[in-house]
Scaffold this active site. Structure first.
Site, mmCIF file in Angstrom:
data_model
loop_
_atom_site.group_PDB
_atom_site.id
_atom_site.type_symbol
_atom_site.label_atom_id
_atom_site.label_comp_id
_atom_site.label_asym_id
_atom_site.label_seq_id
_atom_site.Cartn_x
_atom_site.Cartn_y
_atom_site.Cartn_z
ATOM 1 N N HIS A 110 61.934 5.112 -13.312
ATOM 2 C CA HIS A 110 61.357 3.865 -12.812
ATOM 3 C C HIS A 110 61.459 3.833 -11.289
ATOM 4 O O HIS A 110 62.510 4.156 -10.723
ATOM 5 C CB HIS A 110 62.109 2.656 -13.373
ATOM 6 C CG HIS A 110 61.821 2.366 -14.813
ATOM 7 N ND1 HIS A 110 60.927 3.083 -15.578
ATOM 8 C CD2 HIS A 110 62.329 1.399 -15.633
ATOM 9 C CE1 HIS A 110 60.894 2.576 -16.798
ATOM 10 N NE2 HIS A 110 61.734 1.562 -16.860
ATOM 11 N N CYS B 157 66.551 -1.786 -17.656
ATOM 12 C CA CYS B 157 66.547 -0.524 -16.914
ATOM 13 C C CYS B 157 65.945 -0.683 -15.516
ATOM 14 O O CYS B 157 66.370 -0.001 -14.575
ATOM 15 C CB CYS B 157 65.789 0.545 -17.699
ATOM 16 S SG CYS B 157 64.224 0.022 -18.403
#
Length: 340
Positions: A246, A133
């Site tokens: 993120h 990710c």
């Protein structure tokens, strides 16, 4: 969005997990041509239910027989499960799209971000790997700059949400927030030390050389996706008390000097990237702003004060483009190419 055509039989291994739940949402949102959906999980979760397209479906145990007749099997479970079962999908003529680390660096398995290296899918042998990710948002930011001016080196520090550790990470943060708000000591199980009100310079586990396994993943996967095996990358990965999203602070050295304006234009023109960058109005990407979106948000684009390098700040939803959406886009690209 998925192209019109015949309906596909789709299975999700890990349908009850954090990424599995988002996969169900993304398949519905993108109108993926699902004729039959098979939610699968480990024996521990078998018998529970998930919701898809207004129906409650019973979760079955993931076994080789569950893949009979499946066109696509999305793996959003443990690496051990995908290592064992993904070859069973390929043997039955289906395609396993795996989100774990099990197959990413296998030379026979394409590691794909469809906006960047879709041609790699042509060489698939029944298994396709979806990058980490953190890697996806990172390479989605690098690729427009590489096409505009080449890339020589990158220094990156990531700030990674607890959902990158799955439901246990989110549950630990929420539990600790409650404990500390009540004046109690925070209890730990998922992370080595308290994550609530804290920042941990560790994602996953440390190796003997002092780097974390997450940092090494980011380096290796980036080089494979970009087909740049010698790309100079300096990486630090940090876990932060954010539920979703993120982020990364990136210092990029290009082969030829690139102005901030040129970089901004290249990024804005790239599919799946949105420039969010107006310092005068305090406009910049945040995890909160990226949550629930499929685009990678990029801002704080500026020249380094002591070199020709560029600074950028990048944020993406790690459960969507960082996982579920990228996996579904891989399946869509394979259908578009007539590969499945």
């Amino acid at each position: 969005m998925a192209a019109a055509g015949r309906e596909r039989t789709v299975a999700i291994v890990g349908a009850t997990g954090a990424v599995g739940e988002v996969l169900l949402q993304v398949l519905a949102e993108r109108r993926f041509p699902v004729g039959e959906l098979r939610p699968l999980a480990s024996g521990r979760s078998a018998g529970t239910t998930v919701s898809f397209a207004g129906r409650d479906l019973v979760v079955r145990e993931a076994t080789p027989a569950a893949f009979d007749g499946a066109d696509f099997v999305f793996f959003a479970a443990t690496g051990a499960l995908s290592k064992e079962l993904a070859p069973e999908v390929a043997r039955r003529g289906g395609v396993a799209i795996d989100k774990s680390n099990s197959w990413r660096m296998d030379r026979e398995v394409p590691l794909v971000v469809p906006e960047i290296n879709p041609d790699a899918l042509e060489k698939h042998r029944g298994i396709v790997a979806c990058p980490n990710c953190t890697t996806i948002g990172f390479v989605m930011t690098l690729e427009p700059l590489r096409r505009a001016a080449g890339i020589q080196s990158v220094v990156v520090t990531t700030l990674q949400a607890v959902s990158g550790t799955g439901k246990p990470g989110v549950e630990e943060l929420e539990r600790q927030l409650g404990e500390t708000a009540a004046g109690a000591a925070a209890t730990t199980s998922t992370y080595p030390v308290q994550i609530a009100h804290n920042v941990l310079p560790l994602c996953e586990s440390f190796r003997d050389d002092g780097y974390s396994t997450e940092e090494v993943k980011l380096v290796q996967e980036t080089r494979k996706i970009l087909a740049m095996p010698d790309l100079a990358l300096s990486v630090t990965c940090v876990r932060v008390p954010v539920r979703v999203g993120h982020s990364a602070s990136m210092l990029v050295e290009t082969e030829r000097p690139l102005s901030a304006a040129e970089a901004r234009a290249a990024l804005a023109a790239f599919p799946g990237v949105v420039v969010v960058d107006d310092p005068r109005e305090n406009v910049f990407p945040t995890p909160q702003g990226a949550a629930g979106r499929d685009e990678v948000l990029v801002g704080r684009i500026r020249k380094d004060l002591s070199s020709d390098r560029l600074w950028l700040w990048q944020v993406s939803d790690n459960l969507r483009k960082g996982a579920a959406t990228n996996a579904v886009q891989i399946a869509e690209e394979m259908m578009h190419r007539g590969l499945k």
